[in-house]
Design a protein around this motif. Structure first.
Motif, mmCIF file in Angstrom:
data_model
loop_
_atom_site.group_PDB
_atom_site.id
_atom_site.type_symbol
_atom_site.label_atom_id
_atom_site.label_comp_id
_atom_site.label_asym_id
_atom_site.label_seq_id
_atom_site.Cartn_x
_atom_site.Cartn_y
_atom_site.Cartn_z
ATOM 1 N N LEU A 115 32.702 39.494 -4.691
ATOM 2 C CA LEU A 115 32.219 39.640 -6.136
ATOM 3 C C LEU A 115 31.806 38.580 -6.568
ATOM 4 O O LEU A 115 30.645 38.341 -7.067
ATOM 5 C CB LEU A 115 33.349 40.477 -7.031
ATOM 6 C CG LEU A 115 33.668 41.903 -6.646
ATOM 7 C CD1 LEU A 115 34.581 42.309 -7.409
ATOM 8 C CD2 LEU A 115 32.332 42.703 -6.966
ATOM 9 N N PHE A 119 27.991 38.222 -7.568
ATOM 10 C CA PHE A 119 27.204 37.856 -8.857
ATOM 11 C C PHE A 119 26.965 36.292 -9.138
ATOM 12 O O PHE A 119 26.159 36.166 -9.998
ATOM 13 C CB PHE A 119 28.416 38.347 -9.929
ATOM 14 C CG PHE A 119 28.758 39.853 -9.971
ATOM 15 C CD1 PHE A 119 27.428 40.528 -10.313
ATOM 16 C CD2 PHE A 119 29.829 40.490 -9.798
ATOM 17 C CE1 PHE A 119 27.782 41.765 -10.385
ATOM 18 C CE2 PHE A 119 29.997 41.932 -9.764
ATOM 19 C CZ PHE A 119 28.855 42.612 -10.179
ATOM 20 N N ASN A 174 27.110 42.857 -13.900
ATOM 21 C CA ASN A 174 27.117 41.656 -14.048
ATOM 22 C C ASN A 174 27.938 41.218 -15.401
ATOM 23 O O ASN A 174 28.729 40.209 -15.351
ATOM 24 C CB ASN A 174 25.811 41.135 -13.897
ATOM 25 C CG ASN A 174 25.627 39.414 -14.066
ATOM 26 O OD1 ASN A 174 26.057 38.923 -14.977
ATOM 27 N ND2 ASN A 174 25.663 38.807 -12.802
ATOM 28 N N TRP A 177 31.717 41.152 -15.221
ATOM 29 C CA TRP A 177 32.271 40.497 -13.961
ATOM 30 C C TRP A 177 33.188 39.310 -14.535
ATOM 31 O O TRP A 177 34.320 39.087 -13.972
ATOM 32 C CB TRP A 177 31.124 39.796 -13.307
ATOM 33 C CG TRP A 177 31.661 38.734 -12.319
ATOM 34 C CD1 TRP A 177 31.130 37.582 -12.285
ATOM 35 C CD2 TRP A 177 32.802 38.679 -11.356
ATOM 36 N NE1 TRP A 177 31.856 36.534 -11.187
ATOM 37 C CE2 TRP A 177 32.767 37.566 -10.698
ATOM 38 C CE3 TRP A 177 33.563 39.828 -10.921
ATOM 39 C CZ2 TRP A 177 33.647 37.018 -9.719
ATOM 40 C CZ3 TRP A 177 34.455 39.577 -10.029
ATOM 41 C CH2 TRP A 177 34.454 38.245 -9.162
ATOM 42 N N LYS A 181 36.980 39.039 -12.992
ATOM 43 C CA LYS A 181 36.967 37.914 -12.431
ATOM 44 C C LYS A 181 38.431 37.306 -12.812
ATOM 45 O O LYS A 181 39.414 37.041 -12.097
ATOM 46 C CB LYS A 181 36.029 36.771 -12.539
ATOM 47 C CG LYS A 181 36.404 35.718 -11.599
ATOM 48 C CD LYS A 181 35.241 34.649 -11.630
ATOM 49 C CE LYS A 181 35.522 33.441 -10.679
ATOM 50 N NZ LYS A 181 34.297 32.264 -10.705
#
Length: 192
Positions: A115, A119, A174, A177, A181
């Protein structure tokens, strides 16, 4: 089409899948007899070479091998597929690991690396996942990553036993994210 990088974190390395990993993967899929799970794409041990050749021949699939750095052995595979560069969207799938690595840091580590690359390096907008409607374990793993369920596509896949099944679809965009994260990083730091 995408060129795959080598990614490494937390004792796990992802490299482009090649035939040089066939023996390790044949051993890995026997850890739990994974090819017997009806809803997965895990190859039979004697069909790993065909599996790798198929992955390499698919124009919209780029496959990785998952390596445990402590042993240097391949323990599974994952792929980018249904890659739509103009829409900045792709899916992560064809993911499997030797059963002894289930519910360890491996899946979270792999998805964090993938990821981050999607991204932050590729600057894609959307990542998707799919799981057979009957494969609750895979759906729960996708949900633990922070993906949202988009819905169900009815009657679009054939299981190993020939039964036509439905697919649960998930995605992450996005804008979601940074939070995902942070949560994945925290999970790895706390639990593994």
């Amino acid at each position: 089409m995408l060129d795959l990088p080598t990614l490494s974190n937390n004792g796990i390395t992802l490299k482009p899948l090649t035939l040089s990993y066939a023996n390790d993967l044949a051993e890995a899929c026997q850890d739990g007899e994974l090819w017997k799970i009806n809803e997965t794409s895990v190859p039979e041990p004697d069909k790993v070479i065909d599996y790798i050749n198929t992955a390499e021949s698919m124009p919209d699939r780029k496959a990785f091998v998952v390596i445990d750095e402590s042993t240097g052995k391949a323990i599974g595979s994952t792929s980018f597929h249904d890659i739509l560069p103009f829409a900045k969207r792709l899916e992560i799938g064809y993911t499997w690991y030797a059963q002894s690595y289930w519910r360890t840091h491996v899946n979270t580590t792999c998805k964090l690396m993938l990821l981050t690359y999607i991204f932050e390096t590729l600057e894609y907008q959307t990542v998707g996942w799919r799981a057979d409607i009957g494969n609750r374990r895979s759906q729960e793993a996708i949900e633990r990553l922070g993906a949202k369920k988009d819905g169900v596509i009815r009657g679009n896949r054939v299981c190993r036993d020939g039964v036509i099944s439905d697919t649960a679809m998930y995605s992450l965009v996005n804008s979601e994210w940074p939070q995902v994260k942070a949560e994945l990083t925290k999970k790895l730091n706390e639990n593994y």
